[in-house]
Motif scaffolding. Structure first.
Motif, PDB file in Angstrom:
ATOM      1  N   ASP B  22      36.748  -4.603   2.664  1.00 17.33           N
ATOM      2  CA  ASP B  22      36.767  -4.133   4.040  1.00 17.33           C
ATOM      3  C   ASP B  22      38.217  -4.264   4.507  1.00 17.33           C
ATOM      4  O   ASP B  22      38.656  -5.331   4.921  1.00 17.33           O
ATOM      5  N   SER B  23      38.965  -3.160   4.379  1.00 18.62           N
ATOM      6  CA  SER B  23      40.404  -3.242   4.601  1.00 18.62           C
ATOM      7  C   SER B  23      40.885  -2.313   5.703  1.00 18.62           C
ATOM      8  O   SER B  23      42.072  -2.108   5.867  1.00 18.62           O
ATOM      9  N   LYS B  24      39.924  -1.776   6.455  1.00 22.87           N
ATOM     10  CA  LYS B  24      40.357  -0.751   7.400  1.00 22.87           C
ATOM     11  C   LYS B  24      41.277  -1.323   8.472  1.00 22.87           C
ATOM     12  O   LYS B  24      42.219  -0.664   8.895  1.00 22.87           O
ATOM     13  N   ARG B  25      41.036  -2.570   8.867  1.00 16.16           N
ATOM     14  CA  ARG B  25      41.913  -3.153   9.895  1.00 16.16           C
ATOM     15  C   ARG B  25      43.318  -3.367   9.342  1.00 16.16           C
ATOM     16  O   ARG B  25      44.308  -3.161  10.030  1.00 16.16           O
ATOM     17  N   THR B  26      43.399  -3.747   8.093  1.00 19.81           N
ATOM     18  CA  THR B  26      44.704  -3.950   7.470  1.00 19.81           C
ATOM     19  C   THR B  26      45.453  -2.623   7.392  1.00 19.81           C
ATOM     20  O   THR B  26      46.643  -2.540   7.728  1.00 19.81           O
ATOM     21  N   ARG B  89      45.911 -10.476   3.672  1.00 17.86           N
ATOM     22  CA  ARG B  89      44.908 -11.540   3.723  1.00 17.86           C
ATOM     23  C   ARG B  89      44.447 -11.859   5.136  1.00 17.86           C
ATOM     24  O   ARG B  89      43.365 -12.419   5.309  1.00 17.86           O
ATOM     25  N   GLN B  90      45.269 -11.523   6.120  1.00 17.68           N
ATOM     26  CA  GLN B  90      44.858 -11.791   7.500  1.00 17.68           C
ATOM     27  C   GLN B  90      43.553 -11.089   7.831  1.00 17.68           C
ATOM     28  O   GLN B  90      42.698 -11.617   8.521  1.00 17.68           O
ATOM     29  N   ASP B  91      43.446  -9.846   7.368  1.00 17.07           N
ATOM     30  CA  ASP B  91      42.309  -9.066   7.867  1.00 17.07           C
ATOM     31  C   ASP B  91      41.580  -8.242   6.799  1.00 17.07           C
ATOM     32  O   ASP B  91      40.784  -7.387   7.140  1.00 17.07           O
TER      33      ASP B  91
END
Lengths: 353, 433
Positions: B22-26, B89-91
């Motif tokens: 789930d990397s859309k925010r990144t 890694r934050q999001d």
């Protein structure tokens, strides 16, 4: 050991001489396999007429079998005969001949179950070990396999045998007995399937409805008894023969596959006169291959009713310690395969005799 | 078994963003930071999410920046990649349950791969740092082959794993994943936890849609063939995003197609009729979801619960509970017979006890419509034999079954007598006598 076997369950009077080697008793050598077949003048098999035929030819066939085997009667160690199932008068003729031989030669006599003989000669000559047998002849249509110490019937016809059904269809249309080979030839000329009723109930099959439907279709289209053979060069008749075979054989192969799945066996053995039909064998072979199994077909002379299979089964039974007194040699028209204690095979055993 | 079994896969390929991670925010954050730094306008969330997994970074920059000179674009991509790798890694996280799917695939000996439009080295580093690289056998990304929706990356992955694409599955959340998989010859599974809806993925031609990782797992693991008989195969499947059971009467090559189709169609039709008649009579059987006569397939509800067989044998089942269960089985059998239905294979394996306690009959493959006492007797005789062989430790069980049966079926006594008669016939090991 030399054994002479007599087969006389139905229209065939057969006599074969079989030996096994002293070094390896489990190896079967067919020395001779003679037969004469009763052909009814008209209609189907007439038990008394057939028995008369057998009585007339018995002497000749037995002599021919001995001569072909190259031995004389006094070299024989054992006499075996078909004890059933079959037509009473026919069975009695064969049994009488066998008793006469055994008494005059003073050698042991063994009554053999006809269906089991088909299976044993198949095991001895094709290399299969623990097959499900699709046994299709005139009167018999059964799926037989070894389970829990006996040869058991897992599926069978609920009305007529497939061979009789085909014969009757042929007879109604004036195709001479046996009609199976003629139907097979005509079927090859068609690829046009006419829907016919397909009847499988669990592991059992029925053919009477199928035959009636096929006959009605023939009749409706002007193919009736007495139609000259030339007129049988009729494409509709070819279509019917093709459709009949495809429908009936599909049912046979389906119940065979069910028995294989149920018993978890991976060999199928074809036996009986109808097993000479190439299309039936082809279908069984395709079915077997699709499930990673093997299909075995004995040579034609050992597929149909024959004396050699009786002789061989006599040897197999004798080796396992079976002995019969004369009073045990009464024929049994309704002899079931699971009436026989199969001493020559261990429970769950696939290989040894 | 000559034909490839529909979903026993040799390898499974996954899209990365939106499917595994789930990397859309990144992506959203890094993209806007880059655009902002180089003086372009930024995206809103609504604008960007549908593009993820479809449009490469380069395209996303062009879309906002118009004609960006090559050297500037190069700098932007470098900046983006650096920012992404140092801060993802934050999001970025893995979708919950995905790790279990990957582990289970590894455990089942099924190969896995990642097919992404990210740079291959970035995807590999991500997998390593997030700790799932050990479950991935191959990564094909930008630079390794032509990108999705071309079939090339999947074919490249198949080649490197030595597998035939026809025995593989492609799993993704974007229409491009599905198209790529289909063209390559794979089975395709659309997942709905990423950027796209199930409808959109189905439109793209997905063979199945998975609305949860549990469904995905059921689809991918080889235990989906629950049973293979002489006539039919029972598969686990997914119907409109829910677990379901599919019964397939497989074509038999030994018979001509006309005979084969007619038989499979007639039997499928008969079984369908039995199921719906039983349901109409208020008897709990699996709900019919779909019937495909031409293919000989019935899709039905996957009935959750326990086999009656297991509950009866369970040590923790009290005697009172066991007796009640058996009476319930008898009462349900009575309902079947009242409705003129013969089950044909009445065993405790074919009765499912739902979590609510309701008894559900499954597998009407040998069933028929009949009110003949003979058939009713045979039906219960099969059940009796099942109790005698499987549950011989609890000899009181079948008596309880008959109590329940007689209370619910008018001619219960007559059937009981019939069973005795059938026992006396004693034909051994015939199919279901």
């Amino acid at each position: 050991m030399y054994c002479l076997g007599i087969e006389s369950t139905a229209h065939t009077f057969g006599c074969g001489v079989v030996s096994n080697k002293p070094s390896d008793g489990a190896i079967c050598t067919v020395l001779s396999n003679e037969s004469k077949m009763y052909k009814p003048v008209e209609g189907g098999i007439h038990p008394r007429e057939a028995a008369n035929h057998h009585a007339n030819v018995a002497g000749d066939v037995v002599s021919a079998a001995l001569e072909r085997a190259g031995i004389s009667a006094k070299d024989l160690d054992l006499v075996a005969f078909s004890q059933g199932p079959g037509l009473g008068p026919c069975l009695r003729t064969g049994a009488t001949a066998a008793r006469a031989l055994a008494l005059s030669l003073d050698i042991p006599i063994i009554g053999v179950n006809h269906c089991i003989a088909h299976l044993e000669i198949g095991r001895a000559t094709t290399g299969c070990r623990d097959p499900v047998m699709l046994y299709t002849s005139g009167a018999n249509t059964q799926v037989i396999a070894f389970a829990e110490g006996k040869y058991r019937v897992f599926g069978e016809t609920l009305d007529v045998g497939i061979g009789n059904a085909l014969d009757k269809f042929g007879r109604d249309l004036g195709i001479p007995f046996p009609a199976g080979p003629a139907i097979e030839t005509m079927a090859l000329k068609s690829k046009n399937y006419i829907p016919l009723p397909y009847c499988v109930k669990g592991m059992d099959v029925t053919f009477s409805g199928l035959m009636t439907a096929a006959f009605n279709l023939a009749e409706k289209n002007g193919i009736v008894f007495g139609t000259k053979p030339r007129q049988h060069e009729n494409s509709l008749l070819n279509d019917l023969c093709y459709s009949l075979q495809e429908t009936a054989f599909a049912a046979l192969v389906e119940v065979t596959e069910r028995a294989m799945a149920h018993t978890e066996k991976n060999e199928v053995l074809m036996a009986g006169g109808v097993a000479r039909n190439r299309r039936l064998c082809e279908m069984a072979k395709i079915m077997a291959e699709a499930r990673g199994a093997q299909c075995f077909v004995p040579p034609a002379s050992l597929c149909t009713d024959n004396g050699a299979m009786i002789a061989w089964t006599g040897i197999v039974m004798h080796r396992s310690g079976v002995r019969m007194k004369l009073k045990d040699t009464q024929i049994n028209q309704k002899f079931r395969t699971d009436d026989v204690e199969v001493k020559w095979r261990k429970n769950g055993n696939g290989g040894s005799i | 078994m000559s034909a490839p079994q529909s979903h026993f896969f040799k390898a499974v390929f996954f899209d990365l963003d939106g499917t595994l991670t789930d990397s859309k925010r990144t992506i959203f954050r890094c993209l806007n930071s880059t655009l902002d730094k180089f003086g372009y306008s930024t995206y809103t969330e609504e604008e960007i999410y549908p593009l993820i997994g479809t449009l490469q970074r380069r395209g996303m920059f062009y879309r906002k920046g118009g004609e960006i000179p090559d050297d500037k674009l190069q700098k932007m991509i470098e900046f983006y990649n650096e920012l992404y790798l140092s801060t993802y890694r934050q999001d970025t996280s893995m979708f919950s349950g995905i790790m279990d799917v990957l582990k289970a695939l590894k455990g089942a000996g099924i190969l896995t791969g990642i097919i992404t439009i990210k740079k291959g080295f970035i995807a590999r580093r991500l997998a390593q740092e997030m700790g799932f690289d050990q479950y991935i056998d191959v990564v094909v990304g930008d630079g390794d082959a032509k990108l999705k929706p071309a079939p090339d990356p999947i074919l490249t992955a198949c080649k490197s794993l030595g597998v035939d694409p026809r025995f593989c599955a492609m799993v993704g959340d974007a229409p491009g994943d599905i198209v790529s998989g289909k063209v390559a010859g794979c089975k395709t599974i659309g997942v709905t936890w990423g950027a796209n809806s199930g409808e959109k993925l189905a439109d793209a031609g997905a063979d199945w849609i998975a609305k949860g990782t549990d469904v995905l797992r059921d689809l991918l693991l080889p235990d989906d063939i629950v049973r293979r008989g002489a006539e039919a195969e029972i598969h686990k499947t997914v119907f409109m995003g829910r677990p379901a059971i599919q019964k397939k009467r497989v074509p038999k090559s030994y018979r001509i197609p006309q005979v084969d189709c007619a038989i499979r169609e007639a039997r499928t039709k008969e079984e369908t009729k039995l199921l719906s008649a039983a349901r109409a009579a208020g008897i709990d059987v699996p709900a019919l979801l779909d019937v495909d006569l031409a293919r000989g397939e019935i899709t039905m509800e996957f009935v959750p619960g326990w086999r009656a067989k297991d509950l009866i044998e369970d040590e923790s089942t009290t005697t009172a509970r066991r007796k009640a269960l058996c009476r319930g089985i008898g009462a349900s059998a009575a309902k079947l017979h009242n409705a003129g239905i013969i089950h044909g294979d009445l065993t405790t394996s074919n009765i499912i006890v739902r979590p609510s306690g309701a008894l559900c009959f499954i597998d009407f493959g040998l069933g028929e419509f009949s009110k003949e006492i003979e058939k009713q007797g045979v039906d219960l005789h099969v059940l009796m034999e099942a109790f005698e062989s499987t549950h011989s430790r609890f000899p009181y069980c079948f008596g309880e079954v008959m109590k329940g049966y007689k209370a619910g079926f008018k001619n219960g006594k007559g059937v009981e007598e019939k069973i005795k008669e059938i026992v006396k016939r004693g034909r051994y090991m015939r199919s279901h006598e």
